[in-house]
Design a protein around this motif. Sequence first.
Motif, PDB file in Angstrom:
ATOM      1  N   ALA A 190       4.905   1.486  20.284  1.00 15.88           N
ATOM      2  CA  ALA A 190       5.717   1.202  19.095  1.00 15.88           C
ATOM      3  C   ALA A 190       5.526  -0.251  18.693  1.00 15.88           C
ATOM      4  O   ALA A 190       5.306  -1.118  19.544  1.00 15.88           O
ATOM      5  CB  ALA A 190       7.193   1.485  19.371  1.00 15.88           C
ATOM      6  N   ASP A 191       5.607  -0.536  17.380  1.00 18.70           N
ATOM      7  CA  ASP A 191       5.540  -1.915  16.915  1.00 18.70           C
ATOM      8  C   ASP A 191       6.937  -2.404  16.569  1.00 18.70           C
ATOM      9  O   ASP A 191       7.942  -1.726  16.839  1.00 18.70           O
ATOM     10  CB  ASP A 191       4.566  -2.053  15.742  1.00 18.70           C
TER      11      ASP A 191
ATOM     12  N   SER B  41       7.932  -2.980  13.495  1.00 21.60           N
ATOM     13  CA  SER B  41       8.170  -2.700  12.080  1.00 21.60           C
ATOM     14  C   SER B  41       8.564  -1.252  11.836  1.00 21.60           C
ATOM     15  O   SER B  41       8.445  -0.755  10.713  1.00 21.60           O
ATOM     16  CB  SER B  41       6.904  -3.039  11.271  1.00 21.60           C
TER      17      SER B  41
ATOM     18  N   ASN C 154       7.320   1.597  13.426  1.00 14.03           N
ATOM     19  CA  ASN C 154       6.237   2.568  13.501  1.00 14.03           C
ATOM     20  C   ASN C 154       5.961   2.963  14.945  1.00 14.03           C
ATOM     21  O   ASN C 154       6.103   2.146  15.869  1.00 14.03           O
ATOM     22  CB  ASN C 154       4.958   2.005  12.884  1.00 14.03           C
TER      23      ASN C 154
ATOM     24  N   TYR D  40       3.057   4.948  17.501  1.00 11.17           N
ATOM     25  CA  TYR D  40       1.643   5.307  17.620  1.00 11.17           C
ATOM     26  C   TYR D  40       1.494   6.277  18.788  1.00 11.17           C
ATOM     27  O   TYR D  40       2.031   6.039  19.875  1.00 11.17           O
ATOM     28  CB  TYR D  40       0.787   4.062  17.841  1.00 11.17           C
TER      29      TYR D  40
ATOM     30  N   LYS E 175      -0.073   7.768  13.527  1.00 11.83           N
ATOM     31  CA  LYS E 175       0.947   6.762  13.245  1.00 11.83           C
ATOM     32  C   LYS E 175       2.126   7.440  12.566  1.00 11.83           C
ATOM     33  O   LYS E 175       1.957   8.214  11.626  1.00 11.83           O
ATOM     34  CB  LYS E 175       0.376   5.667  12.333  1.00 11.83           C
ATOM     35  N   VAL E 176       3.331   7.155  13.053  1.00 12.44           N
ATOM     36  CA  VAL E 176       4.553   7.782  12.547  1.00 12.44           C
ATOM     37  C   VAL E 176       5.488   6.703  12.020  1.00 12.44           C
ATOM     38  O   VAL E 176       5.706   5.674  12.682  1.00 12.44           O
ATOM     39  CB  VAL E 176       5.269   8.573  13.665  1.00 12.44           C
ATOM     40  N   SER E 177       6.053   6.926  10.837  1.00  8.61           N
ATOM     41  CA  SER E 177       7.104   6.047  10.330  1.00  8.61           C
ATOM     42  C   SER E 177       8.437   6.516  10.901  1.00  8.61           C
ATOM     43  O   SER E 177       8.841   7.665  10.710  1.00  8.61           O
ATOM     44  CB  SER E 177       7.161   6.099   8.802  1.00  8.61           C
TER      45      SER E 177
ATOM     46  N   ILE F 217       2.259   9.272   9.000  1.00 11.85           N
ATOM     47  CA  ILE F 217       1.744   8.605   7.802  1.00 11.85           C
ATOM     48  C   ILE F 217       0.247   8.293   7.922  1.00 11.85           C
ATOM     49  O   ILE F 217      -0.374   7.877   6.950  1.00 11.85           O
ATOM     50  CB  ILE F 217       2.531   7.308   7.498  1.00 11.85           C
TER      51      ILE F 217
ATOM     52  N   SER G 227      -2.914  -0.758  10.741  1.00  8.67           N
ATOM     53  CA  SER G 227      -2.710  -0.285   9.371  1.00  8.67           C
ATOM     54  C   SER G 227      -3.555   0.929   9.037  1.00  8.67           C
ATOM     55  O   SER G 227      -3.104   1.849   8.342  1.00  8.67           O
ATOM     56  CB  SER G 227      -3.035  -1.413   8.374  1.00  8.67           C
TER      57      SER G 227
END
Length: 355
Positions: A214-215, A217, A219, A221, A237-239, A246, A281
């Motif tokens: 996880a980051d 922001s 998100n 992974y 990648k998941v919001s 996403i 990204s």
Amino acid sequence: MNKNKLSVIVITLISFIFSCKKNDTPAPVTPKVTTGLYILDQGLYGANNTMLTYYDFSSATPTTDYFKNINGFGLGDTGSDFIIYGGKVYIVMNVSGYVAVANAFNAKFIDTIDFKNAGVNRGPENIAGAGSNVFVSSTDGTVAVIDTATLTIQKFITVGSNPAQMIVSGNNLYVSNTGGFSATFDSTVSIIDLTSLTETGKITVGTNPGSIAADNSGNLYVACTGDYGSISPSLVKVSLSTNKVILSVDSAAGTIRYYNNGLFTTGGYLGSANVGFLNPSDFSAMRPSFVTDGTVVVNPYGLDIDPATGDVYVGDAIDYISSGKVYCFDKNGKMKFNFSTSPGISPIRTQLIQQ
């Protein structure tokens, strides 16, 4: 005095001297834990040879089988994960079916937490910490909540099929459900609310999700392995604001870690033997390999990052039966040092310890 009697006396005296020398040889001194690394050497399945290596920064010296040196007995069979949390080290022993707990600052054994259900091994896999609890996923489809003060399991949370790795983000614990021991692979990540300690939902990501990161922001992974056949591995990648995928690309990754706007990966069973460095990204490679100085890591297996310095620690399993190695790279991909974990096999996790 006759010669025969004199010979007997001389031989006896020599034997005594050599015996004294042998018995007076001091045992090897096990270094005290200061600032350095603990490395979990997974060992071979069924061989009862999981080890804990301690690497001392000040002396640049590794001490293998450190836990056994301190306690006089080994860890057991097939260590799958460990964590340093609240002054204790928790070591997940998958085949032995327990979590071994020791003092993080001297490796002295404290207790074992049993993961047997009516005598049947639940198959503990991975561990994460949050608040006053540590959480252990097991292949029986549960996540155990362990109180760090009493070292007792407070409850089991039912999640998806054969849960594996976990990550904390915000007030939630995210658990990848592999389905690896089921008739069909799972494709979800469970969401556990850290206040209610219940599963509040699932996110569909891809077939056979494994390593997770996880980051800062919002998100998530997830490395999805696929079905080893018709369904390709993917990186997703998941919001977390919508719990929707996403971004998804075909990419084989075994372990993933997020740090400072970079996604670090190992190749995994279907990928190349490489330490990847991706742009979160769009998952494009920021360079062909994270390693920039030509250092060859034969089989990247363990992958961890020191959040304070950005140093990247890579465990090299080599061939999964030979003694492993650990490499430390700076944030620019240049090797700072390396050491053997011999006789430890398959270094799977590295954790910084400071005292």
